[in-house]
Design an enzyme around this catalytic site. Structure first.
Site, PDB file in Angstrom:
ATOM      1  N   ASP A 111      36.737  41.039  43.131  1.00 53.37           N
ATOM      2  CA  ASP A 111      37.452  40.295  44.179  1.00 53.37           C
ATOM      3  C   ASP A 111      36.579  40.137  45.429  1.00 53.37           C
ATOM      4  OD1 ASP A 111      39.999  39.230  43.827  1.00 53.37           O
ATOM      5  OD2 ASP A 111      40.968  41.197  43.881  1.00 53.37           O
TER       6      ASP A 111
ATOM      7  N   LYS B 238      44.607  34.440  34.903  1.00 51.47           N
ATOM      8  CA  LYS B 238      43.288  35.094  34.879  1.00 51.47           C
ATOM      9  C   LYS B 238      42.990  35.623  33.473  1.00 51.47           C
ATOM     10  CE  LYS B 238      43.700  36.237  39.772  1.00 51.47           C
ATOM     11  NZ  LYS B 238      44.005  37.195  40.839  1.00 51.47           N
TER      12      LYS B 238
ATOM     13  N   GLN C  10      45.837  43.254  41.821  1.00 51.12           N
ATOM     14  CA  GLN C  10      46.482  42.038  42.324  1.00 51.12           C
ATOM     15  C   GLN C  10      47.250  42.329  43.613  1.00 51.12           C
ATOM     16  OE1 GLN C  10      46.007  38.995  41.158  1.00 51.12           O
ATOM     17  NE2 GLN C  10      47.468  37.966  42.480  1.00 51.12           N
TER      18      GLN C  10
END
Ligand code: GUN
Length: 292
Positions: free
Chosen positions: A120, A53, A97
């Site tokens: 997200d 990412k 994460q």
């Protein structure tokens, strides 16, 4: 029949091309989209994803902040980082994460991220908007990537039977909502560990989205000839023939290629698209700060 490849790398490249202009427009307003990623602990796969990412941010000219905390960090430490990132005007997207260590309340921490920075798309506000049929907000990256791949392949979903294997908050449920949303208009079945006659239910489907985390579970005789099969699985299986001792396999048996009309590869399918959609959400979150 040999399935055509739903090539996530090629699709992700086309998403990136479209992002370049939007990023340039933001820079004219003095804004560089900025993604902050918080990772806790030593899960090797999570570190690989996070590094990927960050590298993609660099490639696109986005700013990134990478906050790494040890596995024994306190939930309160993560909380403080999120609160601080929420307050910073120069940070547009925040991602924690998953998975977090067991002693942390992952859903509670997700809810702490300000919904406008929730790149997200896991915050209840953003998932709630999706349930209401509003698909113009920050959508969960993997299911949004799946929808983009289907569009890239020119695959018509209207009135078609789709089955989603898996009912997770991150992939299965939002994928089902997006497939059934106005505009996509598929008729959707959500299958899970208690589903009876799973092979038969799959064999009726025009589109199968497999997101269960079981290596090679979907077999060729589960698939209607010509059906579209999207493999969201990324499973590590032992492979002594590889130097690193393992390889990645999906939830779909590779022999499905001989039956399906389209199949997404693993790796190189949904994975690159998830990251592309994260970049897209970060750019979107930045655009919203200047009404673009
Ligand atoms: N872990 C596996 N997939 C994801 C994802 O899309 N977002 C986050 N934050 N963690 C993940």
């Amino acid at each position: 029949m040999t399935a055509r490849s739903l090539d996530g790398k090629a699709c992700a490249s086309s998403v990136e091309v479209a992002l370049h202009n939007r990023i340039a427009a933001l820079k004219e307003h003095g804004i560089t989209p900025h993604l902050a990623v918080v990772i806790v602990g030593n899960d090797p796969a999570s570190h690989v994803y996070v590094n990927s990412k960050i590298r993609t941010c660099e490639r696109l000219g986005l700013t990134s902040t990478h906050i790494e905390l040890p596995a024994d960090a306190l939930e309160n430490d993560v909380r403080k980082h999120i609160e601080n990132l929420n307050l910073r005007d120069d940070v547009h997207g925040i991602l924690v994460q998953s998975p977090l260590p067991d002693h942390m309340d992952e859903e509670g921490l997700t809810e702490l991220i300000h919904p406008t920075k929730d790149v997200d798309g896991f915050h209840p506000v953003n998932l709630g908007r999706l349930v209401q049929g509003r698909t113009d907000g920050l959508l969960p990256c993997t299911p949004h990537g799946v929808m983009n791949m289907l569009e890239w392949g020119g695959i018509e979903l209207k009135g078609k039977r789709a089955i989603v294997l898996g009912r997770s908050r991150i992939v299965g449920m939002p994928a089902a909502l997006l497939l059934a949303a106005r505009g996509a208009d598929a008729t959707v079945t959500v299958a899970h560990s208690r589903t009876e006659d799973l092979a038969e239910r799959c064999a009726e489907a025009d589109v199968i989205v497999a997101a269960v985390g079981r290596p090679n579970m979907v077999k060729p005789d589960w698939v209607k000839p010509g059906a579209v099969v999207v493999d969201v699985g990324i499973n590590r299986v032992d492979d002594p023939s590889r130097e690193r001792g393992w390889r990645l396999v999906g939830d779909v048996d590779p022999a499905v290629r001989e039956v399906a009309g389209w199949l997404s590869p693993v790796p190189g399918g949904v994975g690159p698209m998830t990251i592309a959609m994260l970049m897209s959400n970060t750019v979107r979150a930045a655009e919203r700060t200047v009404d673009l």
